[in-house]
Design a protein around this motif. Structure first.
Motif, PDB file in Angstrom:
ATOM      1  N   SER A   1       0.833  -1.206   0.000  1.00 32.72           N
ATOM      2  CA  SER A   1       0.000   0.000   0.000  1.00 32.72           C
ATOM      3  C   SER A   1       0.865   1.253   0.000  1.00 32.72           C
ATOM      4  CB  SER A   1      -0.919   0.008   1.227  1.00 32.72           C
ATOM      5  OG  SER A   1      -0.192   0.328   2.394  1.00 32.72           O
ATOM      6  N   PHE A   2       0.292   2.349  -0.500  1.00 28.62           N
ATOM      7  CA  PHE A   2       1.006   3.625  -0.479  1.00 28.62           C
ATOM      8  C   PHE A   2       1.271   4.088   0.950  1.00 28.62           C
ATOM      9  CE2 PHE A   2      -1.172   4.013  -4.688  1.00 28.62           C
ATOM     10  CZ  PHE A   2      -0.023   4.033  -5.468  1.00 28.62           C
ATOM     11  N   VAL A   3       0.331   3.831   1.859  1.00 28.31           N
ATOM     12  CA  VAL A   3       0.517   4.232   3.251  1.00 28.31           C
ATOM     13  C   VAL A   3       1.723   3.523   3.846  1.00 28.31           C
ATOM     14  CG1 VAL A   3      -0.489   4.098   5.566  1.00 28.31           C
ATOM     15  CG2 VAL A   3      -1.884   4.883   3.650  1.00 28.31           C
ATOM     16  N   ARG A   4       1.813   2.219   3.635  1.00 29.78           N
ATOM     17  CA  ARG A   4       2.946   1.474   4.176  1.00 29.78           C
ATOM     18  C   ARG A   4       4.247   1.907   3.523  1.00 29.78           C
ATOM     19  NH1 ARG A   4       1.911  -4.658   4.785  1.00 29.78           N
ATOM     20  NH2 ARG A   4       0.679  -3.758   6.476  1.00 29.78           N
ATOM     21  N   ALA A   5       4.218   2.110   2.209  1.00 32.37           N
ATOM     22  CA  ALA A   5       5.436   2.522   1.495  1.00 32.37           C
ATOM     23  C   ALA A   5       5.916   3.891   1.954  1.00 32.37           C
ATOM     24  CB  ALA A   5       5.179   2.527  -0.007  1.00 32.37           C
ATOM     25  N   ALA A   6       4.972   4.790   2.262  1.00 38.43           N
ATOM     26  CA  ALA A   6       5.352   6.128   2.706  1.00 38.43           C
ATOM     27  C   ALA A   6       5.964   6.130   4.096  1.00 38.43           C
ATOM     28  CB  ALA A   6       4.131   7.050   2.684  1.00 38.43           C
ATOM     29  N   ALA A   7       5.655   5.116   4.904  1.00 34.76           N
ATOM     30  CA  ALA A   7       6.158   5.073   6.275  1.00 34.76           C
ATOM     31  C   ALA A   7       7.532   4.429   6.391  1.00 34.76           C
ATOM     32  CB  ALA A   7       5.169   4.291   7.152  1.00 34.76           C
ATOM     33  N   ALA A   8       8.040   3.826   5.315  1.00 37.23           N
ATOM     34  CA  ALA A   8       9.205   2.950   5.443  1.00 37.23           C
ATOM     35  C   ALA A   8      10.575   3.554   5.157  1.00 37.23           C
ATOM     36  CB  ALA A   8       9.003   1.718   4.548  1.00 37.23           C
TER      37      ALA A   8
END
Length: 357
Positions: free
Chosen positions: A139-146
């Motif tokens: 997900s974009f949310v997970r990718a943005a947090a990493a």
């Protein structure tokens, strides 16, 4: 486009969310429609003026993810429609360190969002070297947090401290972005992990991330805890990004020949230091900042396949970025905070992975 920005340094009330001009796309840049933006504690420091970005209005944000809309004529790695995350580090590209492939040592090393225009906006123009592909099932949310926190923790533990299977690793601030990433990386390497945090609820989540021993630093002395658990031996590796509040005790917690690695000093950069312990124990004190493109690829491959997982404490609309900053500076919750464009948030078209471990 709508963007998060501020026109002066200060408290959270300087943060705005309103219209700014769309970015111009250079020959070697991609125009990215940002679907999510990850926040880090450096966003708090930058908003307060440490360091000053130099130009206003300033769009913050080093972490983000989205979809390529347009590419400059010299771009070769991406095309319209590609799903990408932001690799936020930039450098001169020509000094001896950059030529050796380690731009994190470059004297002109900078971070998108800290020293230059960030990505917490509906559109961002980014050099193709500052983008990495995202698999379709992430997900974009997970990718943005990493990217920032996991690359930082990876370099600290893997490249600098060279943590080994069976070693004792003490991770401070295990509820934060770098901290919860460091717990997972150390555990994945086969180390025995002691995690510190300010509440039992945060420590329960640190245990889910792989911590073997849990220390509530508001109630217990972490030096006594790890020394007691190890028959007086202590830690082989200490991850300390807290600074003045923990520094001297971190040195005391080290065993002979241990490595203390730091990437920050959120409680102050000038602690007292007992130098006699450093030379008598023959400690290695290591600084670490971000990492190389290869280190980013290595750690993100483990994030993408689920071996390592960013924990997201909350997803908010970009218009509530002030609230996101408050959560970070007040140390509320566990893991990263992510903001998404208001239209996406209101339509519910983003994937909420809050609490995923």
């Amino acid at each position: 486009m709508k963007a998060v920005y501020y026109e002066e340094h200060g408290d959270t009330d300087v943060i705005q969310y309103d219209e700014l001009p769309d970015p111009e796309v250079g020959r070697d840049e991609c125009l990215v429609e940002m679907k999510a933006g990850g926040l880090n504690h450096l966003d708090v420091w930058t908003r307060r003026g440490m360091p000053s970005p130099g130009e206003f209005p300033h769009i913050p944000g080093s972490d983000g993810a989205g979809v390529v809309q347009e590419v400059g004529e010299d771009v070769t790695r991406f095309e319209a429609g590609d799903r990408v995350a932001v690799a936020p580090a930039t450098s001169c590209g020509t000094c001896e360190f950059c030529r050796d492939g380690d731009y994190s040592l470059c004297e002109n090393f900078m971070l998108i969002g800290e020293h230059t225009t960030g990505v917490h906006s509906e559109l961002s123009a980014l050099h193709e070297d500052n983008l990495v592909p995202i698999p379709d099932d992430v997900s974009f949310v997970r990718a943005a947090a990493a990217p920032l926190v996991f690359q930082t923790a990876w370099r600290m533990l893997t490249t600098r401290a060279e943590v080994q299977q069976g070693e004792n690793v003490l991770v401070h601030g295990a509820s934060g972005g770098v901290g919860h990433a460091a717990v997972q990386i150390a555990a994945n390497a086969g180390a025995e992990v002691w995690a510190t945090a300010s509440s039992d609820a945060k420590l329960e989540l640190a245990a889910e991330c792989g911590a073997d021993h849990l220390i509530n630093y508001d109630e217990d002395d972490f030096v006594s805890a790890i020394k007691g658990d190890t028959d007086g031996r202590g830690a082989d590796v200490v991850v300390d990004h807290i600074g003045a509040a923990t520094w001297q005790d971190s040195i005391t917690a080290c065993t002979q020949g241990a490595r203390l690695v730091t990437c920050g000093a959120t409680t102050g950069p000038n602690p007292e230091t007992d130098i006699t312990q450093i030379f008598w124990k023959q400690l290695d004190i290591m600084g670490s900042t971000m990492g190389t493109p290869g280190e980013m690829d290595d750690v993100l491959s483990l994030v993408w396949d689920g071996t390592l997982t960013p924990y997201v404490r909350d997803v908010l609309p970009m218009s509530e970025t002030d609230r996101a900053h408050e959560m970070l500076q007040d140390r509320e919750g566990f893991g990263s905070v992510v903001v998404v464009p208001d239209d996406e948030y209101e339509a519910g078209t983003y994937e909420d992975v809050t609490g995923s471990v």
